[in-house]
Scaffold this active site. Structure first.
Site, PDB file in Angstrom:
ATOM      1  CE1 TYR A 149      -3.498   2.722   0.363  1.00 10.19           C
ATOM      2  CE2 TYR A 149      -2.236   3.445   2.284  1.00 10.19           C
ATOM      3  CZ  TYR A 149      -3.230   3.671   1.342  1.00 10.19           C
ATOM      4  OH  TYR A 149      -3.956   4.843   1.364  1.00 10.19           O
TER       5      TYR A 149
ATOM      6  CD  GLU B  55     -17.919   2.480   2.686  1.00  8.41           C
ATOM      7  OE1 GLU B  55     -17.447   1.801   1.754  1.00  8.41           O
ATOM      8  OE2 GLU B  55     -19.084   2.896   2.688  1.00  8.41           O
TER       9      GLU B  55
HETATM   10  P1  NDP Z   1     -13.312   4.619   1.138  1.00  9.23           P
HETATM   11  O1  NDP Z   1     -13.131   3.147   1.190  1.00  9.23           O
HETATM   12  O2  NDP Z   1     -14.365   5.227   1.986  1.00  9.23           O
HETATM   13  O3  NDP Z   1     -13.537   5.079  -0.379  1.00  9.23           O
HETATM   14  C1  NDP Z   1     -12.824   4.507  -1.426  1.00  9.23           C
HETATM   15  C2  NDP Z   1     -13.526   4.828  -2.726  1.00  9.23           C
HETATM   16  O4  NDP Z   1     -12.767   4.285  -3.816  1.00  9.23           O
HETATM   17  C3  NDP Z   1     -14.918   4.233  -2.800  1.00  9.23           C
HETATM   18  O5  NDP Z   1     -15.788   5.185  -3.334  1.00  9.23           O
HETATM   19  C4  NDP Z   1     -14.758   3.067  -3.771  1.00  9.23           C
HETATM   20  O6  NDP Z   1     -15.957   2.899  -4.507  1.00  9.23           O
HETATM   21  C5  NDP Z   1     -13.658   3.602  -4.686  1.00  9.23           C
HETATM   22  N1  NDP Z   1     -12.961   2.532  -5.395  1.00  9.23           N
HETATM   23  C6  NDP Z   1     -12.198   1.557  -4.876  1.00  9.23           C
HETATM   24  N2  NDP Z   1     -11.776   0.738  -5.850  1.00  9.23           N
HETATM   25  C7  NDP Z   1     -12.285   1.211  -7.014  1.00  9.23           C
HETATM   26  C8  NDP Z   1     -12.225   0.793  -8.370  1.00  9.23           C
HETATM   27  N3  NDP Z   1     -11.539  -0.290  -8.717  1.00  9.23           N
HETATM   28  N4  NDP Z   1     -12.881   1.502  -9.316  1.00  9.23           N
HETATM   29  C9  NDP Z   1     -13.594   2.611  -8.963  1.00  9.23           C
HETATM   30  N5  NDP Z   1     -13.685   3.050  -7.699  1.00  9.23           N
HETATM   31  C10 NDP Z   1     -13.053   2.352  -6.736  1.00  9.23           C
HETATM   32  O7  NDP Z   1     -11.888   5.226   1.506  1.00  9.23           O
HETATM   33  P2  NDP Z   1     -11.331   6.718   1.526  1.00  9.23           P
HETATM   34  O8  NDP Z   1     -12.366   7.698   1.176  1.00  9.23           O
HETATM   35  O9  NDP Z   1     -10.605   6.871   2.793  1.00  9.23           O
HETATM   36  O10 NDP Z   1     -10.249   6.600   0.363  1.00  9.23           O
HETATM   37  C11 NDP Z   1     -10.151   7.510  -0.707  1.00  9.23           C
HETATM   38  C12 NDP Z   1      -8.690   7.678  -1.072  1.00  9.23           C
HETATM   39  O11 NDP Z   1      -8.003   8.267   0.017  1.00  9.23           O
HETATM   40  C13 NDP Z   1      -7.956   6.383  -1.378  1.00  9.23           C
HETATM   41  O12 NDP Z   1      -7.105   6.594  -2.478  1.00  9.23           O
HETATM   42  C14 NDP Z   1      -7.127   6.147  -0.119  1.00  9.23           C
HETATM   43  O13 NDP Z   1      -5.973   5.387  -0.375  1.00  9.23           O
HETATM   44  C15 NDP Z   1      -6.814   7.568   0.258  1.00  9.23           C
HETATM   45  N6  NDP Z   1      -6.418   7.786   1.643  1.00  9.23           N
HETATM   46  C16 NDP Z   1      -7.228   7.403   2.667  1.00  9.23           C
HETATM   47  C17 NDP Z   1      -6.839   7.641   3.979  1.00  9.23           C
HETATM   48  C18 NDP Z   1      -7.645   7.177   5.145  1.00  9.23           C
HETATM   49  O14 NDP Z   1      -7.092   7.106   6.255  1.00  9.23           O
HETATM   50  N7  NDP Z   1      -8.934   6.874   4.982  1.00  9.23           N
HETATM   51  C19 NDP Z   1      -5.601   8.351   4.266  1.00  9.23           C
HETATM   52  C20 NDP Z   1      -4.809   8.668   3.113  1.00  9.23           C
HETATM   53  C21 NDP Z   1      -5.233   8.430   1.868  1.00  9.23           C
HETATM   54  P3  NDP Z   1     -16.599   1.502  -4.940  1.00  9.23           P
HETATM   55  O15 NDP Z   1     -16.238   0.487  -3.914  1.00  9.23           O
HETATM   56  O16 NDP Z   1     -18.064   1.817  -5.011  1.00  9.23           O
HETATM   57  O17 NDP Z   1     -16.017   1.248  -6.295  1.00  9.23           O
HETATM   58  C1  8X3 Z   2      -4.220   5.827   4.668  1.00  9.39           C
HETATM   59  C2  8X3 Z   2      -3.548   6.281   5.906  1.00  9.39           C
HETATM   60  O1  8X3 Z   2      -1.837   5.582   7.645  1.00  9.39           O
HETATM   61  O2  8X3 Z   2      -3.574   3.986   7.096  1.00  9.39           O
HETATM   62  O3  8X3 Z   2      -3.451   6.075   3.544  1.00  9.39           O
HETATM   63  O4  8X3 Z   2      -1.817   4.406   5.552  1.00  9.39           O
HETATM   64  S1  8X3 Z   2      -2.646   5.000   6.559  1.00  9.39           S
END
Ligand code: NDP
Ligand code: 8X3
Length: 265
Positions: free
Chosen positions: A157, A193
């Site tokens: 990741y 999520e």
């Molecule tokens: P969620 O799991 O809440 O949202 C992830 C979103 O990505 C969902 O809408 C999902 O939609 C979509 N997704 C996943 N796989 C696919 C795919 N193959 N095609 C299209 N859509 C896809 O997580 P977050 O909102 O937290 O994550 C959003 C971004 O932020 C990610 O890139 C994550 O790595 C990044 N991030 C998150 C952090 C955290 O702590 N939460 C911190 C740092 C970065 P669906 O399943 O309907 O396709």
């Molecule tokens: C999501 C934040 O710290 O779980 O990118 O990797 S962490």
């Protein structure tokens, strides 16, 4: 500050978390939204809410960003009035597992690499040429604190988010001389999520990630995306690291029930 009224904003991963929050903040300011995710029913629910509250015009794309041909066909077959995308928010992404690398699951690896790296590349490759030829646009990539340094079990990741960092840096270089802007936002812990997906639906384990600390919210990140996009056209915020006050880096987190800062793992 520039206005996003009537601008076309494409958000990947709009069915949940940060992407859903981005939909809300841009809708509030009068943008037109292309909402992308695999879960169509979630997109429909969001679109309905935004149309009711803000009369937002939305276009829904049920799309798996890992599928290059599907991405190509979805972007190329956008109706004329939705083709000229002004802002691309590459947010779709996920983590799977927290296994040690030498014990890692191949499917988890493929899913993270295909979504976080290749999916982001496909969206960028099919959308940015239009921005260049129209002389305007902004790409916002959602990276992570994980891209700045690995943490135990984060291996693939973290690598995928390090790639997002390098891709964002490279894209900025390659677009130099055009007015297209590139921003990478690197959040720390955001309660969405994300952890449920990481732990394959184990909600108890997911909840514990945010236990006894105040995590960021999707709205906190959307607020920053909106800030970056609405700066004057000569201002490019290239990267932005944002963590909860209770987090110092990828491994140092302060939990309120412990008297001292504790290194995790
Ligand atoms: P969620 O799991 O809440 O949202 C992830 C979103 O990505 C969902 O809408 C999902 O939609 C979509 N997704 C996943 N796989 C696919 C795919 N193959 N095609 C299209 N859509 C896809 O997580 P977050 O909102 O937290 O994550 C959003 C971004 O932020 C990610 O890139 C994550 O790595 C990044 N991030 C998150 C952090 C955290 O702590 N939460 C911190 C740092 C970065 P669906 O399943 O309907 O396709
Ligand atoms: C999501 C934040 O710290 O779980 O990118 O990797 S962490």
């Amino acid at each position: 500050m520039i206005s996003v009224e009537d601008k076309i904003v494409l958000i990947t991963g709009a069915s949940s978390g940060i992407g859903e929050s981005c939909g809300k903040i841009f809708a509030q300011s009068g943008a037109k939204l292309i909402l992308v995710a695999r879960r169509q029913e979630k997109l429909e629910k969001l679109a309905e809410e935004l149309t009711q509250k803000f009369q937002t015009k939305t276009y829904l794309l049920k799309l798996d960003v890992r599928d290059r041909q599907a991405v190509e066909s979805a972007i190329n077959s956008l109706p004329e009035s939705w083709k000229d995308i002004d802002i691309l928010i590459n947010n779709a992404g996920l983590s799977r597992g927290l296994d040690k690398l030498h014990l890692g699951d191949f499917n988890d690896w493929e899913e993270m690499i295909d979504t976080n790296i290749k999916g982001l590349l496909y969206m960028t490759r099919y959308i940015v040429p239009g921005m260049v030829s129209r002389d305007g646009g902004h790409v916002v990539n959602i990276g992570s604190i994980a891209g700045r340094g690995a943490y135990p079990g984060g291996n693939v990741y973290c690598a995928s988010k390090a790639a997002v960092r390098a891709i964002s840096e490279g894209l900025k270089q390659d677009l130099l001389g055009t007015p297209v802007r590139v921003t990478e936002i690197q959040p720390g812990l955001v309660e969405t999520e994300f952890s449920e997906v990481r732990f394959h639906g184990d909600t108890e384990k997911a909840k514990n990630v945010y236990k006894d600390l105040t995590p960021l919210t999707g709205d906190d990140i959307a607020d920053l995306v909106f800030f970056c996009v609405t700066r004057s056209p000569h201002v490019n915020i290239s990267e932005l690291l944002v963590v909860p006050t209770d987090q110092a880096n990828g491994t140092m987190i302060h939990r309120h029930n412990t008297s001292k800062i504790k290194e995790e793992n």
